[in-house]
Design a protein around this motif. Sequence first.
Motif, mmCIF file in Angstrom:
data_model
loop_
_atom_site.group_PDB
_atom_site.id
_atom_site.type_symbol
_atom_site.label_atom_id
_atom_site.label_comp_id
_atom_site.label_asym_id
_atom_site.label_seq_id
_atom_site.Cartn_x
_atom_site.Cartn_y
_atom_site.Cartn_z
ATOM 1 N N THR A 10 2.582 74.446 33.999
ATOM 2 C CA THR A 10 3.568 73.545 34.596
ATOM 3 C C THR A 10 3.318 73.506 36.106
ATOM 4 O O THR A 10 2.598 74.359 36.650
ATOM 5 C CB THR A 10 5.003 74.048 34.348
ATOM 6 N N LEU A 11 3.924 72.537 36.756
ATOM 7 C CA LEU A 11 3.794 72.477 38.219
ATOM 8 C C LEU A 11 4.306 73.761 38.871
ATOM 9 O O LEU A 11 3.784 74.190 39.898
ATOM 10 C CB LEU A 11 4.536 71.264 38.778
ATOM 11 N N ILE A 14 1.591 76.426 39.587
ATOM 12 C CA ILE A 14 0.446 76.124 40.444
ATOM 13 C C ILE A 14 0.255 77.143 41.564
ATOM 14 O O ILE A 14 -0.877 77.522 41.867
ATOM 15 C CB ILE A 14 0.526 74.685 40.998
ATOM 16 N N MET A 52 -3.905 71.109 44.246
ATOM 17 C CA MET A 52 -3.803 71.344 42.812
ATOM 18 C C MET A 52 -2.577 70.638 42.228
ATOM 19 O O MET A 52 -2.630 70.129 41.112
ATOM 20 C CB MET A 52 -3.773 72.841 42.509
ATOM 21 N N LYS A 53 -1.499 70.599 42.980
ATOM 22 C CA LYS A 53 -0.317 69.862 42.518
ATOM 23 C C LYS A 53 -0.621 68.371 42.431
ATOM 24 O O LYS A 53 -0.252 67.709 41.456
ATOM 25 C CB LYS A 53 0.871 70.114 43.447
ATOM 26 N N GLU A 55 -3.484 66.959 41.953
ATOM 27 C CA GLU A 55 -4.485 66.692 40.922
ATOM 28 C C GLU A 55 -4.069 67.217 39.550
ATOM 29 O O GLU A 55 -4.873 67.224 38.620
ATOM 30 C CB GLU A 55 -5.823 67.320 41.335
ATOM 31 N N PHE A 56 -2.837 67.631 39.424
ATOM 32 C CA PHE A 56 -2.355 68.305 38.212
ATOM 33 C C PHE A 56 -2.620 67.511 36.938
ATOM 34 O O PHE A 56 -2.956 68.078 35.905
ATOM 35 C CB PHE A 56 -0.854 68.606 38.347
ATOM 36 N N ASN A 57 -2.516 66.214 37.004
ATOM 37 C CA ASN A 57 -2.678 65.391 35.794
ATOM 38 C C ASN A 57 -4.116 64.962 35.520
ATOM 39 O O ASN A 57 -4.358 64.244 34.554
ATOM 40 C CB ASN A 57 -1.766 64.166 35.880
ATOM 41 N N MET A 61 -4.428 71.915 31.755
ATOM 42 C CA MET A 61 -4.473 73.297 32.217
ATOM 43 C C MET A 61 -3.571 74.148 31.333
ATOM 44 O O MET A 61 -2.452 73.757 31.024
ATOM 45 C CB MET A 61 -4.009 73.406 33.672
ATOM 46 N N GLU A 75 -8.941 75.181 32.835
ATOM 47 C CA GLU A 75 -8.812 73.726 32.989
ATOM 48 C C GLU A 75 -9.897 73.069 32.155
ATOM 49 O O GLU A 75 -11.019 73.564 32.089
ATOM 50 C CB GLU A 75 -8.997 73.313 34.451
#
Length: 170
Positions: A10-11, A14, A52-53, A55-57, A61, A75
């Motif tokens: 989840t976010l 991160i 990273m937040k 580019e999370f989608n 991950m 990932e």
Amino acid sequence: MENIKIRNATLADIESVAKLHVDSWHETYAGIISQDYLDNMKNNLEKRIQRMKNEFNLRTMIVVTLNDEIVGFSEFVFSNEFSKDLDIDCELCGLYIKNGYKHLGLGSIVFEYVKNLFKEKNKKKMGLWCVKENEPAISFYKKKGGAFIKEKTFTIADKEYSEIAFLYDL
């Protein structure tokens, strides 16, 4: 090992994942990748967390927890979008286990978990890239049945490094 769980990241994960990533690079690539670059990673942890937040989608991950502590992550993508030059239909983009938790079988658990996710989606050929000088990882990926298929160079901080691709028939 009891209390091991694998779940979607989840976010909120991160920050822990980014720290684990930087710490892993410091341990794994000391003497391989420029020390200035590694130090810069640590000094710019907040920027890495934000990136990273953002580019999370872009990738899927998962995190590995032991007693609710994140001790690893992976990932991956269900395509070849990052490695169009390889004849693959899915890619393991990274697998990291926290320092102090390596050699306990967690890497194998995560590797097999990701492979099974790919199989569930009817993927047939998984690829991954590994820094050529990262001998422990090379040995691990060979033991997992990977076939060497290609080598290329990449640049970090104006220095060239080699990485090799492995192919796995699923």
